[in-house]
Write a protein that holds these residues in place. Sequence first.
Motif, mmCIF file in Angstrom:
data_model
loop_
_atom_site.group_PDB
_atom_site.id
_atom_site.type_symbol
_atom_site.label_atom_id
_atom_site.label_comp_id
_atom_site.label_asym_id
_atom_site.label_seq_id
_atom_site.Cartn_x
_atom_site.Cartn_y
_atom_site.Cartn_z
ATOM 1 N N VAL A 217 41.136 -2.581 41.149
ATOM 2 C CA VAL A 217 39.678 -2.695 41.262
ATOM 3 C C VAL A 217 39.123 -3.191 39.932
ATOM 4 O O VAL A 217 39.464 -2.656 38.871
ATOM 5 N N PHE B 29 33.207 1.970 34.395
ATOM 6 C CA PHE B 29 32.610 2.615 35.562
ATOM 7 C C PHE B 29 31.098 2.738 35.442
ATOM 8 O O PHE B 29 30.399 2.831 36.460
ATOM 9 N N PHE C 104 42.006 1.509 39.019
ATOM 10 C CA PHE C 104 40.734 1.004 38.517
ATOM 11 C C PHE C 104 40.953 0.518 37.085
ATOM 12 O O PHE C 104 41.598 1.200 36.287
ATOM 13 N N VAL D 82 33.205 -1.913 37.788
ATOM 14 C CA VAL D 82 32.249 -1.402 38.775
ATOM 15 C C VAL D 82 30.845 -1.300 38.197
ATOM 16 O O VAL D 82 29.860 -1.602 38.862
ATOM 17 N N LEU E 279 32.235 -7.367 43.630
ATOM 18 C CA LEU E 279 33.085 -6.294 43.137
ATOM 19 C C LEU E 279 34.441 -6.441 43.826
ATOM 20 O O LEU E 279 34.548 -6.315 45.037
ATOM 21 N N LEU F 71 30.954 -0.473 45.675
ATOM 22 C CA LEU F 71 32.319 0.031 45.592
ATOM 23 C C LEU F 71 32.762 0.649 46.911
ATOM 24 O O LEU F 71 33.874 0.393 47.385
ATOM 25 N N VAL G 73 30.007 6.842 40.452
ATOM 26 C CA VAL G 73 31.274 6.113 40.505
ATOM 27 C C VAL G 73 32.402 6.976 39.963
ATOM 28 O O VAL G 73 33.481 7.078 40.565
#
Length: 369
Positions: free
Chosen positions: A101, A140, A136, A104, A360, A111, A150
């Motif tokens: 990921v 964040f 990730f 974010v 994203l 997300l 998040v």
Amino acid sequence: MVEGSMTQGAGQGPAVRTATLRDFRVPPYAQAPNPAHTDAYGSTYGGPYAVDEEPEGYTPTQRDLPVISRGGPGDTLQVSVQPGPEPRPAAGEGLGPLFVVGDVHGYLDELYAALAEQGLIDAEGRWAAGNARLWFLGDFTDRGPDGIGVIDLVMRLSAEAAAAGGYCKALMGNHELLLIGAKRFGDTPVNSGAGTATFQAAWLLNGGQKADMDRLQDVHLQWMSRLDAIALEDAHLLTHSDTTAYLDYGSTIEDVNDTVHAILTRNDADECWDVFRKLTKRFAFRDEGGAQAVRELLDAYGGERIVHGHSPIPYLLGEVGNESADDDDENSGPVVEGPHVYADGLAIAMDGGVTMAGKLLVVQLPLHN
């Protein structure tokens, strides 16, 4: 060699559009009170700054990042990614598929939608991917409306994934270091190498949100401070930043992570600032010499490709920052459909630019021709 267009999985037909809030219902427990949506490049932390006004370690924003020219040896190519089959392997069958990921930055709703599109969570926002692995790449909080939400989601998914035989892990981004520093040290002056600066000022300048600071708890600080800076998964070297500065902290992955953790534990403002400053550097893998910079990291830490966030893909593509573009033209913004492979195919950029109306990204690795 520069790689061409690549697709993921076995998707058929035209590209599937990204799910939106109209398509995906956020569960009630995820609907924490959010501050009003703030322009990520607006008044929250001011507009453009003159060079002599920028504190050391300042992260460039949409208004002042350089535009990368196209057609050179470091040209960046966009990878078209389509969602693959929903990853639902049963627990106990070994390692499941690997997902990463990108940044974010507090965009919790986006997300949820991106994770659901890949089948990693169900309609209630719970882990639904069995023994899949999810990483990730950091960043964040800041700029977006709900950074703490998040973090809470990632922490919860980590527990749920482990119970299902998979895992959800996260790397430390420069914005985690920035938020930790702003909370711990506030307006305490630090030696920036070019005078004095403060974590508080840098946090605000880089999109710090008051609502995140107000909701920040010890459990969030402890979680962020224990995140690793670098990891190796399936021959993919995972980092947050596209910089060779990780080499300053050790010759092995374990050394780098131990060194960064030790610095945060010592709680020295100048030391913490130096880590933040170095891991805020970017663009080491672009243009001529970029592939060699990637090889330095791969030679030291292992892996065949580096996968990073931090530097938004629209800047690597040179699709934003054009002074002649009409700021009011909705069609003039960046168009990101997937990750970008560059540096002779050795680097994969994962920051789709969600803070500038980009995408994203949640992507399954490896990417295939």
